[in-house]
Design a protein around this motif. Structure first.
Motif, PDB file in Angstrom:
ATOM      1  N   ILE A  75       0.825  -1.221   0.000  1.00 11.50           N
ATOM      2  CA  ILE A  75       0.000   0.000   0.000  1.00 11.50           C
ATOM      3  C   ILE A  75       0.854   1.264   0.000  1.00 11.50           C
ATOM      4  O   ILE A  75       0.560   2.233  -0.709  1.00 11.50           O
ATOM      5  N   LYS A  76       1.923   1.257   0.773  1.00 16.46           N
ATOM      6  CA  LYS A  76       2.748   2.470   0.851  1.00 16.46           C
ATOM      7  C   LYS A  76       3.437   2.807  -0.467  1.00 16.46           C
ATOM      8  O   LYS A  76       3.918   3.930  -0.647  1.00 16.46           O
ATOM      9  N   GLY A  77       3.455   1.864  -1.407  1.00 22.31           N
ATOM     10  CA  GLY A  77       4.106   2.114  -2.686  1.00 22.31           C
ATOM     11  C   GLY A  77       3.190   2.670  -3.759  1.00 22.31           C
ATOM     12  O   GLY A  77       3.647   2.938  -4.875  1.00 22.31           O
ATOM     13  N   ILE A  78       1.905   2.843  -3.448  1.00 19.78           N
ATOM     14  CA  ILE A  78       0.984   3.389  -4.452  1.00 19.78           C
ATOM     15  C   ILE A  78       0.649   4.846  -4.113  1.00 19.78           C
ATOM     16  O   ILE A  78       0.955   5.335  -3.024  1.00 19.78           O
ATOM     17  N   ALA A  79       0.023   5.539  -5.044  1.00 18.72           N
ATOM     18  CA  ALA A  79      -0.314   6.954  -4.844  1.00 18.72           C
ATOM     19  C   ALA A  79      -1.232   7.117  -3.632  1.00 18.72           C
ATOM     20  O   ALA A  79      -2.122   6.288  -3.404  1.00 18.72           O
ATOM     21  N   PRO A  80      -1.023   8.161  -2.831  1.00 19.92           N
ATOM     22  CA  PRO A  80      -1.798   8.342  -1.599  1.00 19.92           C
ATOM     23  C   PRO A  80      -3.304   8.309  -1.782  1.00 19.92           C
ATOM     24  O   PRO A  80      -4.028   7.807  -0.923  1.00 19.92           O
ATOM     25  N   GLN A  81      -3.808   8.830  -2.894  1.00 21.08           N
ATOM     26  CA  GLN A  81      -5.257   8.890  -3.093  1.00 21.08           C
ATOM     27  C   GLN A  81      -5.896   7.505  -3.269  1.00 21.08           C
ATOM     28  O   GLN A  81      -7.125   7.376  -3.186  1.00 21.08           O
ATOM     29  N   PHE A  82      -5.076   6.463  -3.518  1.00 23.31           N
ATOM     30  CA  PHE A  82      -5.621   5.123  -3.724  1.00 23.31           C
ATOM     31  C   PHE A  82      -5.443   4.213  -2.502  1.00 23.31           C
ATOM     32  O   PHE A  82      -5.925   3.081  -2.513  1.00 23.31           O
ATOM     33  N   ARG A  83      -4.744   4.696  -1.479  1.00 22.68           N
ATOM     34  CA  ARG A  83      -4.375   3.808  -0.379  1.00 22.68           C
ATOM     35  C   ARG A  83      -5.574   3.340   0.437  1.00 22.68           C
ATOM     36  O   ARG A  83      -5.639   2.164   0.834  1.00 22.68           O
ATOM     37  N   GLU A  84      -6.517   4.194   0.680  1.00 22.51           N
ATOM     38  CA  GLU A  84      -7.694   3.791   1.468  1.00 22.51           C
ATOM     39  C   GLU A  84      -8.504   2.734   0.718  1.00 22.51           C
ATOM     40  O   GLU A  84      -8.953   1.738   1.316  1.00 22.51           O
ATOM     41  N   LYS A  85      -8.654   2.941  -0.575  1.00 22.63           N
ATOM     42  CA  LYS A  85      -9.402   1.965  -1.368  1.00 22.63           C
ATOM     43  C   LYS A  85      -8.662   0.632  -1.409  1.00 22.63           C
ATOM     44  O   LYS A  85      -9.289  -0.442  -1.285  1.00 22.63           O
ATOM     45  N   ALA A  86      -7.346   0.670  -1.574  1.00 20.58           N
ATOM     46  CA  ALA A  86      -6.553  -0.558  -1.605  1.00 20.58           C
ATOM     47  C   ALA A  86      -6.681  -1.321  -0.301  1.00 20.58           C
ATOM     48  O   ALA A  86      -6.819  -2.552  -0.287  1.00 20.58           O
ATOM     49  N   SER A  87      -6.646  -0.578   0.822  1.00 17.56           N
ATOM     50  CA  SER A  87      -6.771  -1.216   2.128  1.00 17.56           C
ATOM     51  C   SER A  87      -8.124  -1.917   2.269  1.00 17.56           C
ATOM     52  O   SER A  87      -8.210  -3.043   2.766  1.00 17.56           O
ATOM     53  N   GLY A  88      -9.187  -1.258   1.817  1.00 20.69           N
ATOM     54  CA  GLY A  88     -10.520  -1.857   1.894  1.00 20.69           C
ATOM     55  C   GLY A  88     -10.650  -3.085   1.008  1.00 20.69           C
ATOM     56  O   GLY A  88     -11.254  -4.090   1.407  1.00 20.69           O
ATOM     57  N   LEU A  89     -10.070  -3.035  -0.187  1.00 19.28           N
ATOM     58  CA  LEU A  89     -10.128  -4.183  -1.086  1.00 19.28           C
ATOM     59  C   LEU A  89      -9.341  -5.367  -0.536  1.00 19.28           C
ATOM     60  O   LEU A  89      -9.749  -6.523  -0.696  1.00 19.28           O
ATOM     61  N   LEU A  90      -8.221  -5.101   0.121  1.00 14.83           N
ATOM     62  CA  LEU A  90      -7.456  -6.183   0.743  1.00 14.83           C
ATOM     63  C   LEU A  90      -8.281  -6.893   1.809  1.00 14.83           C
ATOM     64  O   LEU A  90      -8.267  -8.121   1.920  1.00 14.83           O
ATOM     65  N   ARG A  91      -8.990  -6.116   2.597  1.00 13.75           N
ATOM     66  CA  ARG A  91      -9.817  -6.714   3.654  1.00 13.75           C
ATOM     67  C   ARG A  91     -10.941  -7.564   3.053  1.00 13.75           C
ATOM     68  O   ARG A  91     -11.257  -8.637   3.560  1.00 13.75           O
ATOM     69  N   SER A  92     -11.536  -7.089   1.967  1.00 11.03           N
ATOM     70  CA  SER A  92     -12.637  -7.839   1.364  1.00 11.03           C
ATOM     71  C   SER A  92     -12.142  -9.066   0.610  1.00 11.03           C
ATOM     72  O   SER A  92     -12.867 -10.053   0.485  1.00 11.03           O
ATOM     73  N   ALA A  93     -10.906  -9.007   0.100  1.00  7.40           N
ATOM     74  CA  ALA A  93     -10.366 -10.139  -0.658  1.00  7.40           C
ATOM     75  C   ALA A  93     -10.121 -11.336   0.260  1.00  7.40           C
ATOM     76  O   ALA A  93     -10.662 -12.422   0.048  1.00  7.40           O
ATOM     77  N   GLY A  94      -9.275 -11.176   1.238  1.00  9.96           N
ATOM     78  CA  GLY A  94      -9.035 -12.243   2.203  1.00  9.96           C
ATOM     79  C   GLY A  94      -8.161 -13.380   1.725  1.00  9.96           C
ATOM     80  O   GLY A  94      -7.792 -14.260   2.511  1.00  9.96           O
ATOM     81  N   ARG A  95      -7.823 -13.401   0.453  1.00 13.01           N
ATOM     82  CA  ARG A  95      -6.941 -14.454  -0.082  1.00 13.01           C
ATOM     83  C   ARG A  95      -6.389 -13.970  -1.406  1.00 13.01           C
ATOM     84  O   ARG A  95      -6.871 -12.988  -1.984  1.00 13.01           O
TER      85      ARG A  95
END
Length: 323
Positions: free
Chosen positions: A261-281
């Motif tokens: 997450i820290k390697g992507i643009a700041p405006q996408f980090r919250e969305k990336a974090s949420g998608l990681l939680r929903s993915a789970g695998r």
């Protein structure tokens, strides 16, 4: 006890016994024949033999085949998503989270346990009544795989895998925007030098591996790829994508977790974090499978759409899987 009597023809004189029998008795694998020889169940002209012994024209070969042993595994009534079945094989769409076969302390809840309950008539593969796992998928990878019901089918499918004529397309969501529309990754795959539970691209001692990929779609910080296996090593796709800097999304083992997450643009980090939680695998799905039926020679083609978790992440990114 099954008994088989053979005579060596002139054109096969001089061959190794085990090699000759694997051709003349296709229902037995070569390793199975070698075990029968070692167990004293095969004789040549009434005398015990070695697997490497050379035969002569007219030699009489007598094989005593014990009844297949029951497996020590327990059948379990676990639902299976079966795409195809006949007396020779099955094609199953494996859900994420299911282990393909028992290993170590895990003896239950696997795909093999489920198939044992589903198939009432299985031949003895290498002398044991069990389904033949021709190839595997990781626990958290979903999608299509082949299961053989007898030795001949198992050998036929395994030979197609070895000759790289089986078509296997995976749908993989990876970190970053992949630049090349098409790509190929090749290298030696072996145990990770520092973490023996993982695989890695190594300089020496590994096995040759190769993966091709094509860009299907791109989003702000992820790319959807069609991935094609040339070889089928353990964790191959996951290792290869991490090796080129585009690990599979949500793959915690091979660099695709929250550390990206820290390697992507700041405006996408919250969305990336949420998608990681929903993915789970790890977002990897075996979507296409194609092979020739070992008994009929018919071309078999199957496609499994991605499960809800993969499809959900793809949709949230504004993409479509195309499957």
């Amino acid at each position: 006890m099954q008994r088989v009597n053979l005579e060596v023809p002139n054109e096969r004189a001089g061959e190794r016994l085990d090699r000759l029998l694997s051709d003349m008795c296709p229902e037995f694998s070569r390793s199975r024949i070698q075990k029968l020889i070692a167990g004293g169940m095969i004789d040549l002209n009434g005398s015990s033999v070695r697997a490497s012994q050379r035969v002569s024209e007219g030699d009489k070969i007598h094989i005593s085949v014990p009844e297949p042993e029951p497996t020590s595994l327990d059948p379990e009534e676990i639902p299976l998503d079966i795409f195809y079945e006949d007396e020779h094989l099955l094609v199953i769409n494996k859900p994420p989270g299911m282990i393909v076969h028992p290993a170590g302390p895990i003896r239950n809840g696997t795909l093999v346990n489920a198939v044992l309950a589903h198939c009432k008539h299985l031949s003895g593969i290498n002398g044991v009544i069990r389904p033949g796992i021709v190839h595997r998928l990781d626990r958290d990878t979903s999608g299509l795989l082949m299961v053989a019901k007898d030795d001949v089918t198992h050998r036929g499918l395994a030979e197609q895998l070895a000759s790289r004529t089986v078509r296997r397309r995976y749908l993989g969501l990876v970190w970053g925007r992949v630049k090349e529309e098409f790509g190929r990754i090749e290298g030696l795959l072996g145990r990770h030098p520092k973490d023996r539970t993982k695989m890695a691209v190594v300089r020496n001692g590994g096995r040759r591996s190769a993966t091709k990929y094509e860009i299907a779609q791109t989003a702000d910080f992820l790319t959807l790829l069609d991935i094609f296996l040339e070889t089928g090593r353990t964790h191959q796709i996951r290792v290869h994508m991490n090796y080129i800097g585009h690990p599979i999304f949500a793959d915690e083992v091979y660099g695709g977790g929250a550390q990206k997450i820290k390697g992507i643009a700041p405006q996408f980090r919250e969305k990336a974090s949420g998608l990681l939680r929903s993915a789970g695998r790890q977002m990897l799905h075996a979507a296409d499978l194609g092979f020739l039926h070992p008994a009929s020679g018919e071309a078999m083609q199957f496609r499994a759409p991605p499960p809800a978790d993969v499809q959900g992440v793809i949709s949230d990114l504004g993409m479509t899987s195309g499957d």
